[in-house]
Structures are given as C-alpha cells and as structure tokens.
Scaffold this active site. Structure first.
Site, PDB file in Angstrom:
ATOM      1  CB  SER A  47      -0.655  -0.003   1.150  1.00  0.00           C
ATOM      2  OG  SER A  47      -1.837   1.192   1.082  1.00  0.00           O
ATOM      3  CD  GLU A  48      -0.874   5.709  -3.170  1.00  0.00           C
ATOM      4  OE1 GLU A  48      -0.933   6.933  -3.054  1.00  0.00           O
ATOM      5  OE2 GLU A  48      -1.176   5.138  -4.078  1.00  0.00           O
ATOM      6  CG  ASN A  49      -0.964   3.493   3.633  1.00  0.00           C
ATOM      7  OD1 ASN A  49      -0.983   2.770   2.673  1.00  0.00           O
ATOM      8  ND2 ASN A  49      -1.508   3.713   4.526  1.00  0.00           N
ATOM      9  CB  SER A  89       5.768   3.504   0.517  1.00  0.00           C
ATOM     10  OG  SER A  89       4.882   3.054  -0.184  1.00  0.00           O
TER      11      SER A  89
END
Length: 225
Positions: A47-49, A89
């Site tokens: 997940s990009e977070n 990330s």
C-alpha cells in the site's frame, strides 16, 4: 444478460495473480481484491501509504485506527509485514520493485494509455496521488472498471479524452462484461460474460477490437456473489 458485480470482477483478478507476486491494489474498486486472494499464493500486498504485507481485516479482530490502506480502510498485517515512510514506499513503486499494480480508471485507450485521476476541467479537486508513480514504476499494470460510464459512454476508447495518468502502461482490463488484453493498439477479448455476443461488443467498446482466439465464457452465477 447478467453483468459481473464488483466482487466478481475482484475475484477474477485475484485468480490471475501469480504466486509470490508483490502487488499494489489501488484506491477504490481494486481494494476488493484483498478479500479474494487465495492464501496459498503467498501474495505480498503493498500500500502506497507505507505497508508491505497487508491483508484483509479479520472480522473477529477489532480495527486498529493506525492500520489503514491507501483508501483509509482498516486492514491487518501478515506475519513479517513491514511499515515504512512514504519516501521508502514510493521508492519501491518507482524503482520497479512491484510486480503488478491493479488500478481503477475513468478511461483506458487501445494503446494502453491510462486516465484515472481527473474528470477534466470541471473536476473541483483533481489529484493524481500515487497513481502516476504506480503506473510507470510497476512491471505490469491491470485495470478494474465498469465498461460504461453512468451516461452509457464506453470507458474503453480509441484515445483517452481525459487527462492522462501514464502512457502505454495498461496490459489488461477487467470489466463487468469481460476481460480484455491490450496488444498492438487493440482490445483483445480473453473472456466474455455469458449472453454477450462478439458482434455486440461495439456497443460496449469504442476502441478497436482484435481477436486471437475464441474468448472464454464467464458465468456470473458460477463466480458467486
């Protein structure tokens, strides 16, 4: 003719994921794929977070407000999961370390162009977010979307009319009427829902269509709810 539900589309995507792949699921419809990934595939969800090793929330587990995906939905972590800052990330995303990203889209063109961040000049709050980084940095880009807009215009087009997220990146599109690969400037049907004849595809797809083999038939009642 019964079209596929979003959950059924998500199940098709999950079934096609290769074992041990590192996969990012974009905001919106793609997050549904999480619920359908067979554990035996050992998929690593990113997940990009800043999460690597994400899984769906266990219904018996109370949600942790500090554990959310990029869609702000509560999630769980797999054994050995890692948490990172945004810089690391995004380095994963931009550095080619993700095998597959699954994104939603407003339009996909027959040459693989992707438009998924803005509806145009009237969009009050356009923001590309991490979609651009995912689209250009991931080895394989798949899209999940409904074939038609609310105004019954095709989303599978000869050329995108909306602002682009990335050029020539999409290789496959999963829709409520079937699965289409993108090759040589054409949409190539790989599977179609039962009752949809090849001759009626132009009612759903505005872009050029090519055939490389008879498509498989998708029966919604077999795929489950």
């Amino acid at each position: 003719m019964q079209r596929l539900t979003r959950q059924q589309i998500a199940r098709l995507v999950a079934q096609d994921l290769p074992r041990y792949a590192v996969v990012n699921l974009g905001i919106g419809m793609p997050t549904l794929v999480t619920d359908h990934i067979p554990p035996a595939l050992d998929i690593q969800l990113h997940s990009e977070n800043g999460i690597l090793g994400m899984s769906r929330l266990d219904p018996a587990q109370p949600p942790d407000p500090d554990l959310i995906n990029a869609s702000k939905e509560p999630i769980s972590l797999t054994s050995g999961a890692s948490i990172s800052d945004h810089a690391l990330s995004f380095a994963m995303m931009r550095g080619g370390h993700l095998d597959i990203t699954v994104l939603g889209a407003f339009e996909v063109a027959a040459n693989g162009d992707l438009a998924n961040w803005s509806l145009g000049e009237d969009d009050p709050l356009p923001s590309v977010g991490g979609a651009m980084d995912l689209a250009v940095g991931t080895r394989t880009v798949w899209v999940m979307m409904e074939a038609l807009t609310r105004d019954h215009a095709s989303r599978l087009v000869p050329q995108c009319r909306l602002p682009l997220t990335a050029q020539h990146v999409v290789s496959r599109v999963y829709t409520d009427i079937g699965i289409f690969d993108i090759a040589d400037g054409h949409f190539v049907p790989k599977a179609l829902i039962a009752g949809l004849s090849p001759g009626s595809l132009t009612e759903w797809i505005a872009g050029p269509i090519a055939w490389d083999a008879p498509p498989a038939t998708l029966a919604p009642q077999v795929l489950g709810a």
